[in-house]
Design an enzyme around this catalytic site. Sequence first.
Site, PDB file in Angstrom:
ATOM      1  N   ASN A   7       0.599  -0.964   0.183  1.00 52.58           N
ATOM      2  CA  ASN A   7       0.147   0.094  -0.040  1.00 52.58           C
ATOM      3  C   ASN A   7       0.695   1.406  -0.003  1.00 52.58           C
ATOM      4  OD1 ASN A   7      -1.925   2.112   1.138  1.00 52.58           O
ATOM      5  ND2 ASN A   7      -3.011   0.769   1.698  1.00 52.58           N
ATOM      6  N   GLU A  34      -3.808   2.051  -2.831  1.00 52.04           N
ATOM      7  CA  GLU A  34      -4.306   3.304  -2.585  1.00 52.04           C
ATOM      8  C   GLU A  34      -3.055   4.318  -3.821  1.00 52.04           C
ATOM      9  OE1 GLU A  34      -5.288   5.716   0.829  1.00 52.04           O
ATOM     10  OE2 GLU A  34      -4.139   3.716   2.044  1.00 52.04           O
ATOM     11  N   ASP A 147      -3.867  -4.654   0.716  1.00 51.68           N
ATOM     12  CA  ASP A 147      -4.327  -4.597   1.747  1.00 51.68           C
ATOM     13  C   ASP A 147      -5.618  -5.134   2.501  1.00 51.68           C
ATOM     14  OD1 ASP A 147      -4.974  -2.682   4.056  1.00 51.68           O
ATOM     15  OD2 ASP A 147      -4.422  -0.604   3.225  1.00 51.68           O
ATOM     16  N   ASN A 149      -7.243  -4.721   5.426  1.00 49.85           N
ATOM     17  CA  ASN A 149      -8.110  -4.513   6.351  1.00 49.85           C
ATOM     18  C   ASN A 149      -8.941  -4.550   6.922  1.00 49.85           C
ATOM     19  OD1 ASN A 149      -7.191  -0.510   5.984  1.00 49.85           O
ATOM     20  ND2 ASN A 149      -8.432  -0.532   4.528  1.00 49.85           N
ATOM     21  N   ASP A 218      -1.670  -5.901   5.939  1.00 52.01           N
ATOM     22  CA  ASP A 218      -1.298  -6.774   5.156  1.00 52.01           C
ATOM     23  C   ASP A 218      -1.652  -8.778   4.640  1.00 52.01           C
ATOM     24  OD1 ASP A 218      -1.113  -4.080   3.026  1.00 52.01           O
ATOM     25  OD2 ASP A 218      -0.503  -3.950   5.845  1.00 52.01           O
ATOM     26  N   ASP A 247       2.282   4.841   5.364  1.00 51.92           N
ATOM     27  CA  ASP A 247       2.241   3.805   7.139  1.00 51.92           C
ATOM     28  C   ASP A 247       2.604   2.915   6.763  1.00 51.92           C
ATOM     29  OD1 ASP A 247       0.419   4.618   5.555  1.00 51.92           O
ATOM     30  OD2 ASP A 247      -0.731   5.543   6.875  1.00 51.92           O
ATOM     31  N   HIS A 248       2.001   1.855   5.395  1.00 52.66           N
ATOM     32  CA  HIS A 248       2.074   0.872   5.162  1.00 52.66           C
ATOM     33  C   HIS A 248       3.999   0.285   4.838  1.00 52.66           C
ATOM     34  CE1 HIS A 248      -2.475  -0.249   5.587  1.00 52.66           C
ATOM     35  NE2 HIS A 248      -2.130   1.017   4.946  1.00 52.66           N
TER      36      HIS A 248
END
Length: 257
Positions: A7, A34, A147, A149, A218, A247-248
């Site tokens: 991501n 993203e 990802d 989530n 992930d 942030d991933h």
Amino acid sequence: MKIATFNINGIKARAEALVDWLREAEPDVVCLQEIKSTDDTFPHEIFDGLGYTIATHGQKSFNGVAILSRLGLEDVVCGLPGEDEQARWIEATVVGRRAVRICGLYLPNGNPAPGPKYDYKLAWMERMRTRVQELLHAEEPVVFAGDYNIIPQDVDAAKPEQWREDALALPESRAAFRRIVNLGLTDALRARTTAPGQYTFWDYQAGAWPRNNGIRIDHLLLSPQAADLLRDLGVDKEIRGRDKPSDHVPVWIDLDA
DNA sequence: ATGCCTTGCGGAGCAAGA
């Protein structure tokens, strides 16, 4: 065949960092989430000379997925069956010594829960389950990378109590994830280790990275035929400590394919 | 504590993320 999920949190903001990582890690296939870019504005030029074929399924501002491959991409399909205004799913076949169907996904966040966004998440997961079921009928290697989530279990969070009421960890979210896995998929990381602390995301806020307050969201889920080919797996955690990181972090597998 | 960061859009401050 080295297959990664990452991501990237905005491909334009992360172009240099992504190219650096590609040169170091040398993945054959990368599923990006993203990208926050349309197909028209996707910065293809940053990959010049790296030898990747690229398929994108983007939209303006938010979401967006892509697959990069050094082995070519065949039979690209964008989106899950049924209408969806959000670009979250892309499939393609990559042929090495074996043909592998690659599905790159960006599963909805779903917060706040309850609410319409949570309803959308659960409905999307049910649509994904139907598509997984279809793909498994072929009894071929399939990789579902992205990802999700979803924090599958408490062991997948540094502070599980912080996520009790969150769409990423609510019992109904975990049950929907298990319904997909229970079709016959293998969580590649958990096939390699049961150890805690295998995080793939650290929030930008509240010093989550220096405090190692991470979560594992992930995932690479494998069809039985892909699981039989699993040779290795890694989480490129050090990426999170670099300048202007996503942030991933990338998660990758090596398949004997 | 719905902020604490960060990105995209657009050209100021939101929306959205997780």
